[in-house]
Write a protein that holds these residues in place. Structure first.
Motif, PDB file in Angstrom:
ATOM      1  N   LEU A  52      35.856  17.954  14.588  1.00  0.00           N
ATOM      2  CA  LEU A  52      35.078  18.384  15.766  1.00  0.00           C
ATOM      3  C   LEU A  52      35.341  19.776  16.257  1.00  0.00           C
ATOM      4  CD1 LEU A  52      34.780  15.329  18.315  1.00  0.00           C
ATOM      5  CD2 LEU A  52      33.083  16.440  16.883  1.00  0.00           C
ATOM      6  N   VAL A  53      36.743  19.986  16.225  1.00  0.00           N
ATOM      7  CA  VAL A  53      37.232  21.318  16.541  1.00  0.00           C
ATOM      8  C   VAL A  53      37.005  22.415  15.393  1.00  0.00           C
ATOM      9  CG1 VAL A  53      39.200  23.030  17.006  1.00  0.00           C
ATOM     10  CG2 VAL A  53      38.969  20.638  18.155  1.00  0.00           C
ATOM     11  N   LEU A  54      37.373  22.040  14.161  1.00  0.00           N
ATOM     12  CA  LEU A  54      37.152  23.078  13.005  1.00  0.00           C
ATOM     13  C   LEU A  54      35.833  23.047  12.411  1.00  0.00           C
ATOM     14  CD1 LEU A  54      40.815  22.790  11.753  1.00  0.00           C
ATOM     15  CD2 LEU A  54      39.807  24.385  13.555  1.00  0.00           C
ATOM     16  N   PHE A  55      35.023  22.103  12.393  1.00  0.00           N
ATOM     17  CA  PHE A  55      34.059  22.171  11.498  1.00  0.00           C
ATOM     18  C   PHE A  55      32.929  23.241  11.548  1.00  0.00           C
ATOM     19  CE2 PHE A  55      29.502  21.397  10.129  1.00  0.00           C
ATOM     20  CZ  PHE A  55      29.665  21.134   8.842  1.00  0.00           C
ATOM     21  N   PRO A  56      32.832  23.759  12.804  1.00  0.00           N
ATOM     22  CA  PRO A  56      31.796  24.930  13.153  1.00  0.00           C
ATOM     23  C   PRO A  56      32.687  26.136  12.608  1.00  0.00           C
ATOM     24  CG  PRO A  56      31.768  23.520  14.994  1.00  0.00           C
ATOM     25  CD  PRO A  56      32.917  23.170  14.261  1.00  0.00           C
ATOM     26  N   ILE A  57      34.000  26.300  12.552  1.00  0.00           N
ATOM     27  CA  ILE A  57      34.467  27.320  12.091  1.00  0.00           C
ATOM     28  C   ILE A  57      34.334  27.320  10.463  1.00  0.00           C
ATOM     29  CG2 ILE A  57      36.662  28.741  11.844  1.00  0.00           C
ATOM     30  CD1 ILE A  57      37.316  27.422  14.867  1.00  0.00           C
ATOM     31  N   TYR A  58      34.530  26.416   9.913  1.00  0.00           N
ATOM     32  CA  TYR A  58      34.697  26.053   8.687  1.00  0.00           C
ATOM     33  C   TYR A  58      33.096  26.286   8.042  1.00  0.00           C
ATOM     34  CZ  TYR A  58      33.639  23.227   4.214  1.00  0.00           C
ATOM     35  OH  TYR A  58      33.208  22.835   3.069  1.00  0.00           O
ATOM     36  N   TRP A  59      32.264  26.062   8.930  1.00  0.00           N
ATOM     37  CA  TRP A  59      30.716  26.403   8.458  1.00  0.00           C
ATOM     38  C   TRP A  59      30.542  27.909   8.533  1.00  0.00           C
ATOM     39  CZ3 TRP A  59      28.019  23.386   5.856  1.00  0.00           C
ATOM     40  CH2 TRP A  59      26.906  23.592   5.613  1.00  0.00           C
ATOM     41  N   LEU A  60      31.046  28.544   9.488  1.00  0.00           N
ATOM     42  CA  LEU A  60      30.861  30.052   9.567  1.00  0.00           C
ATOM     43  C   LEU A  60      31.680  30.745   8.030  1.00  0.00           C
ATOM     44  CD1 LEU A  60      30.459  32.831  11.522  1.00  0.00           C
ATOM     45  CD2 LEU A  60      33.085  32.692  11.944  1.00  0.00           C
TER      46      LEU A  60
END
Lengths: 279, 292
Positions: A22-30
């Protein structure tokens, strides 16, 4: 008993994975979007890119003028940090030590706290007219000044507790050795609070680097755009042609903070969580 | 004795030299603006027209009669309450979880912190890409498992909640970090005493952990309230206050209807209302901080 603790460990592991996702997926996506070729951005998007490209970064810096924004952000954040530290540290020291008296001391301390709490909109309109009258609205000065306005109260409020925690005997003995107040401050006190300075410097840099509200109101010409402004301009409508650029820019906006995290996370964390123990 | 007198003599000049720059900056950048925001708020000051006759409370009357403004106030209050409660609650759960781990506490702490460190603008853009109706990963996943998809930022039913979730995603780490530090400060001896008395996990949480971190919880809620109340970046970038005003906040309203239109008198009245709200909300915090 054994079985129960085994189950507990497994459960904890699952929760941990879920949190990290939950925390890192958006950063991974970026990160992913910034290195994915445009042909892989529409239709069915895969979670792992088929091929990797640097075209977005190259286009961003050579055609879109992001190099200017990066330069502006670096200059503004650094200058405002240096000036806020210079003035803020001196003032915090005076406010923290009972042996320095002056009439406005209490008022000033309270006002600084108030400034830290008040929203930017409480100051920004008269600042806009003032900066226009002074003829500096088309320059980088308004943003630098706004960042100083944000950072001075932060630095003072943060450093007061650090100065107060220093034992007074150190200063007493240095005084007996004949040091002037300035020598005392510069050569003895400041080196002792270096960890605090490092922590607050990182916070200040980060807040200046991320600043948007003042910048969007006080900046007119694109040549003064900082990274957050440039990003918000790149992000026009829901347009897949800009996703690569926006992601590359977004990742760039994260890099200096990431350096802090990698090389000085203890200072950064102690700075961010200082309120918990100190107040 | 002699030395002390010597230092005492130069003290005034030293104090002046050390505080004058800050004093000057505060006067120009804060005292002057606050006074003039108040003054402007009683005038019909448009930056282009320049003239600004005194109109007493007209701006304030206009403001409170304005449906959009009232909605912006409502949105801001609702958003702040929901965001702060969720952030403190989730932050506490995260802190308890990480604290209960036998290893990797430090690694997890820094990983969880990352969203908070990103610029708000970048966070807004990441989520805009993920939630894009045409090219976003979120709708693609929803479609795959047969759930309805939305135009998240354009649909009046989803826009507010979407920005709320994004804000919670970014700021829960701050609550986590602060509460984690509080938990570290709870003395082990108290847990041991509770264990000897036969307290289970929930009992020792209720009787040992909670009383020890009440101050931390209050501080955390306070700091998040002050910060959330000025919400602007995400709204301005993602929706500009729309659709149908459902995501407008006080700052966004002021930006759209006062600053962009250069109606500085009206905008100033709005700024004053906002400032009064913030002062009321942070009165306890200010009082406590000044005392210590």
């Amino acid at each position: 008993m054994m079985k129960k603790s085994y189950l507990m460990t497994a459960l904890k592991g699952i929760v941990g994975v879920l949190i990290i996702f939950l925390v890192l997926f958006p950063i991974y996506w970026l990160i992913l979007m910034s290195i994915r070729p445009m042909s892989e951005m529409s239709g069915r998007i895969s979670l792992i890119p088929g091929s990797i490209t640097l075209e977005h970064f190259i286009k961003l810096f050579t055609e879109e003028g992001f190099d200017v924004a990066l330069k502006n952000s670096l200059i503004n954040s650094t200058i405002s940090l240096v000036l806020s530290l210079a003035t803020g540290l001196c003032t915090a020291y005076i406010l923290a030590r009972a042996r320095f008296h002056f009439g406005l001391k209490k008022t000033m301390t309270k006002w600084i706290l108030l400034v830290r709490v008040l929203p930017p909109v409480a100051f920004v309109i008269p600042l806009y007219t003032l900066f226009t009258k002074l003829g500096i609205i088309g320059t980088r000065l308004p943003i630098i000044l706004a960042c100083i306005l944000i950072n001075i109260p932060l630095i003072i409020w943060f450093m007061i507790t650090f100065f107060q925690d220093l034992p007074g005997e150190v200063e007493e003995s240095a005084k007996i050795d004949g040091a002037t107040e300035w020598q005392l401050f510069w050569k003895i006190v400041l080196p002792l609070v270096l960890p605090g300075i490092a922590a607050v410097a990182m916070l200040s840099f980060m807040y200046a680097w991320n600043e948007y509200t003042y910048s969007v109101i006080l900046t007119r010409s694109p040549e003064n755009y900082t990274i957050p402004l440039m990003l918000s301009v790149l992000n026009t409508e829901d347009n897949v042609t800009n996703f690569g650029l926006v992601s590359a820019g977004g990742l760039t906006s994260f890099l200096p903070i990431l350096l802090f995290v990698i090389f000085a996370q203890n200072y950064l964390i102690s700075g961010l969580s200082s309120g918990a123990v100190k107040e | 004795m002699k030395e002390k007198a010597m230092i005492g003599k130069g003290n005034g000049r030293f104090i002046f030299g050390m505080t004058a720059p800050t004093m000057l900056i505060l006067l120009i950048m804060t005292v002057y603006p606050v006074i003039f925001t108040i003054v402007y708020s009683f005038t019909d000051y448009n930056y282009l027209k320049g003239i600004h006759p005194f109109i007493a409370l007209e701006n304030y009357v206009k403001l409170f009669e304005n449906v959009y403004f009232r909605q912006a106030v409502f949105n801001t209050v609702l958003f702040t309450v929901l965001a702060v409660v969720s952030e403190v609650f989730l932050g506490l759960l995260l802190a308890l979880y990480v604290r209960s781990l036998k290893k990797r506490q430090k690694l997890l702490r820094v990983l969880i912190l990352l969203p908070y460190l990103l610029p708000a603008v970048t966070v807004a853009l990441i989520w805009r890409m993920m939630l894009s109706p045409n090219y976003g990963i979120a709708n693609q996943l929803l479609q795959t498992i047969g759930l309805p998809v939305f135009n998240w930022f354009r649909d009046p039913n989803t826009a507010f909640g979407t920005i709320l979730v994004i804000d919670i995603w970014q700021n829960t780490p701050f609550a986590f970090l602060l509460l984690y530090a509080c938990l570290q400060g709870v003395p082990d001896s108290q847990y041991e005493a509770a264990a000897i008395d036969g307290a289970g996990y929930f009992q020792s949480f209720w009787h040992v952990t909670l009383p020890n971190i009440t101050g931390g919880l209050a501080l955390c809620a306070m700091l998040r309230t002050i910060d959330t109340f000025r919400l602007f970046e995400k709204v301005n970038i993602l929706t500009g206050g729309g659709p149908a005003n459902t995501t407008s906040t006080i700052t966004q309203y002021m930006y759209t209807y006062g600053i962009k239109t250069l109606d500085f008198g009206f905008a100033s009245a709005c700024a004053i209302v906002m400032t009064v709200f913030v002062l009321i909300l942070s009165a306890v915090y200010i009082k406590r901080a000044v005392q210590s």
